[in-house]
Design a protein around this motif. Structure first.
Motif, short mmCIF file in Angstrom:
data_model
loop_
_atom_site.label_atom_id
_atom_site.label_comp_id
_atom_site.label_asym_id
_atom_site.label_seq_id
_atom_site.Cartn_x
_atom_site.Cartn_y
_atom_site.Cartn_z
N GLY A 1 30.98 25.87 13.81
CA GLY A 1 32.57 26.41 13.59
C GLY A 1 32.91 24.57 14.88
O GLY A 1 34.36 25.82 15.22
N VAL A 2 32.28 23.94 14.67
CA VAL A 2 33.34 22.54 15.18
C VAL A 2 34.63 21.52 13.82
O VAL A 2 33.90 22.43 13.41
CB VAL A 2 32.43 21.94 15.44
N ASP A 3 35.09 21.35 14.23
CA ASP A 3 36.35 20.90 13.80
C ASP A 3 37.84 21.51 13.09
O ASP A 3 37.59 21.51 12.32
CB ASP A 3 35.72 19.51 12.80
N GLN B 1 43.97 12.13 17.26
CA GLN B 1 44.28 13.05 16.48
C GLN B 1 43.95 14.73 16.51
O GLN B 1 45.36 15.20 16.07
CB GLN B 1 43.12 12.51 15.07
N VAL B 2 42.89 14.82 17.40
CA VAL B 2 42.32 15.91 17.14
C VAL B 2 43.74 17.10 17.96
O VAL B 2 43.69 18.24 17.90
CB VAL B 2 41.17 16.33 18.36
N LEU C 1 36.70 23.16 19.02
CA LEU C 1 35.36 22.87 19.12
C LEU C 1 35.47 20.61 18.83
O LEU C 1 35.55 21.20 17.50
CB LEU C 1 34.15 23.09 19.94
N ASP C 2 35.63 20.28 19.41
CA ASP C 2 35.03 18.83 18.50
C ASP C 2 34.17 17.32 19.30
O ASP C 2 33.91 17.96 20.85
CB ASP C 2 36.27 18.34 18.42
N TRP C 3 33.75 17.39 18.69
CA TRP C 3 32.59 15.58 19.06
C TRP C 3 33.58 14.66 19.24
O TRP C 3 33.90 14.00 18.03
CB TRP C 3 31.53 15.96 18.40
N VAL C 4 33.52 14.41 20.33
CA VAL C 4 34.37 12.67 20.23
C VAL C 4 33.80 11.69 21.13
O VAL C 4 33.77 12.13 22.03
CB VAL C 4 36.05 12.98 21.06
N GLY D 1 39.01 6.79 20.10
CA GLY D 1 39.98 6.60 20.94
C GLY D 1 41.24 7.78 19.96
O GLY D 1 42.49 8.09 19.75
N LYS D 2 41.13 6.85 18.37
CA LYS D 2 42.03 7.44 17.95
C LYS D 2 41.56 9.34 17.33
O LYS D 2 42.24 9.76 16.86
CB LYS D 2 41.67 6.75 16.13
#
Ligand code: SF4
Ligand code: SF4
Ligand code: FES
Lengths: 292, 139
Positions: free
Chosen positions: A285-287, B119-120, B106-109, B114-115
């Motif tokens: 459930g990432v992104d 956005q996220v 949840l995200d990977w950055v 930076g962009k």
């Protein structure tokens, strides 16, 4: 189940007389003359107190945590036996220090003061494990296992189908009633931390105010700390004096853990627990997706 | 944020080595994104005890963002993998208890993204704003 008491007594007598254990934890008839209560037997001549029938609701494995380092025998139903596996897996128990008297279990009844209960306990109605997964002595004839009944997750599905607002309202009504007695924690075989997050003062995760948001926090973290660990004995819900349906939360996580990680707590004492391992390729459930 | 002036409160747990640096990158590159996010820097996404998520919601957050290094890039090799599993279960539990799943992300950055960070945050803030204020929190 008629000859169970006799067999349990025989094992207990032998273990105590030979000095193999210094305590046998089992069941005896309680003060209402009908329902069972936990019994701690230290001498071979006292084994006559031990009984077993369909009033033996308690999960006695929870008492093992007070006996660290001392050889103990414990009488377990199949669900309770899973708690033994949990404690072994988590290194809370050494195999050689516990003698497991496992029972084949046809199901336990609801309790009522001074009288025999009628209906089977909720967990027994949907039980899929009637033989203990771990034992040193087996009492009873093993019975054929059937797949988990569909109704096991029916109450979870019924609530999950509702809107978020309805679910929130449902849980708030439950949370408002909680008196934070922590009986649910005390009875749980998996809740053995010497300092619970709920008791910490610095940082104080849980205020002393007893209101729905704080109680909700308690219910959330209690359930989460048992994610992938709860063996489904339903003792937390049974002891809750306010009748809060804690098992719904446990079942929700149980189902999720089974779906996502193919893991069933307490089945054995070797498989690594799902939150202590990972699979590098997974996306859960990432992104903003809802991968699992 | 929205027509009626509602300003969502977003709590963002950012890992020190990638996502926090990614936020920095967004800042130094003067990228514009909604400023509703309250950033909490953590040593690794694996440091995010799900208790933090529950606490943020209890204290009135409208959304919780967790961001860490991409898989394989975690400074401690595997913190983000454990973080992902805990996150997935906690989101499921809280959603079952009535918090909309759209309030989690949840995200990977990475440090150079930076962009992506802007956005996220923009996407997430908009999604949360659309849901409106949360019910059942102390005000
Ligand atoms: S046993 Fe029931 S009333 Fe007591 S703390 Fe647990 S949920 Fe609350
Ligand atoms: S959370 Fe409840 S059902 Fe699960 S192991 Fe603990 S007492 Fe048993
Ligand atoms: S150091 Fe960034 S996720 Fe572990």
């Amino acid at each position: 189940m008629k000859d169970y008491a006799e067999k349990i007594q025989a094992h207990a007598r032998e273990l105590l007389a030979a000095g193999k254990v210094d305590c046998v934890i089992g069941y005896e008839t309680g003060s209402d003359g009908v329902n069972a209560r936990p019994a701690f037997v230290y001498r071979a001549e006292d084994v006559g107190r031990l009984t077993f029938d369909d009033t033996c609701t308690h999960d006695l494995v929870t008492y093992l945590r007070n006996r660290k380092g001392k050889a103990t025998a414990v009488v377990v139903k199949p669900c309770d036996a899973r708690a033994v596996n949990l404690l072994l897996l988590e290194h809370q128990l050494q195999r050689e220090q516990v003698v497991v008297i496992g029972l084949v279990c046809p199901g336990i009844k609801e309790r009522a003061w001074g009288q025999k209960g009628e209906a089977l306990l909720g967990k027994c109605q949907v039980c899929a494990m009637h033989n203990p997964p771990i034992y040193d002595f087996l009492v009873g004839q093993p019975i054929a296992e059937e797949p988990s009944p569909d109704q096991r997750y029916a109450p979870v599905a019924a609530l999950a189908e509702k809107s978020p607002e309805e679910r929130l309202a449902f849980w708030q009504a439950q949370q408002e009633r909680c008196i934070r007695c922590y009986a649910c924690r005390q009875t749980c075989p998996g809740c053995y931390c010497t300092e619970c997050f709920a008791d910490r003062l610095d940082p104080q995760w849980l205020g002393i105010r007893v209101d729905a948001p704080a109680n909700g926090m308690w219910h959330t973290i209690r359930a989460f700390h048992l994610a992938g660990r709860c063996i489904g004995c339903d003792e937390c819900q049974r002891v809750c004096i306010m009748g809060i349906p804690l098992s719904l939360l446990n079942r929700k996580l149980e189902q999720k853990v089974d779906d996502a990680f193919k893991f069933r707590p307490g089945q054995d004492a070797q498989t690594p627990p799902p939150l202590a391992t990972f699979n590098p390729g997974e996306n859960l459930g990432v992104d903003g997706g809802h991968g699992c | 944020m929205t027509d009626n002036g509602y300003q969502p409160k977003i709590v963002g747990f950012l890992c020190n080595w990638c996502s926090y640096a990614g936020a920095d990158m967004a800042g130094t590159s003067r990228m514009v994104y909604p400023s509703h996010i309250r950033i909490i820097r953590v040593p690794c996404s694996g440091r995010v005890d799900p208790l933090f998520m529950a606490k943020a919601f209890e204290q009135g957050a409208d959304g919780v963002l967790m961001a860490g290094c991409h898989p394989g890039d975690c400074h401690y090799n595997e913190g983000n993998y454990y973080a992902q599993r805990r996150y997935a279960l906690m989101r499921e539990l809280l959603a079952f208890m009535g918090i909309e799943p759209e309030r989690f992300r949840l995200d990977w950055v990475s440090a150079s993204e930076g962009k992506k960070f802007s956005q996220v945050v923009t996407e997430f803030t908009q999604a949360v704003a659309k849901l409106g204020p949360r019910q059942g929190v102390r005000r």
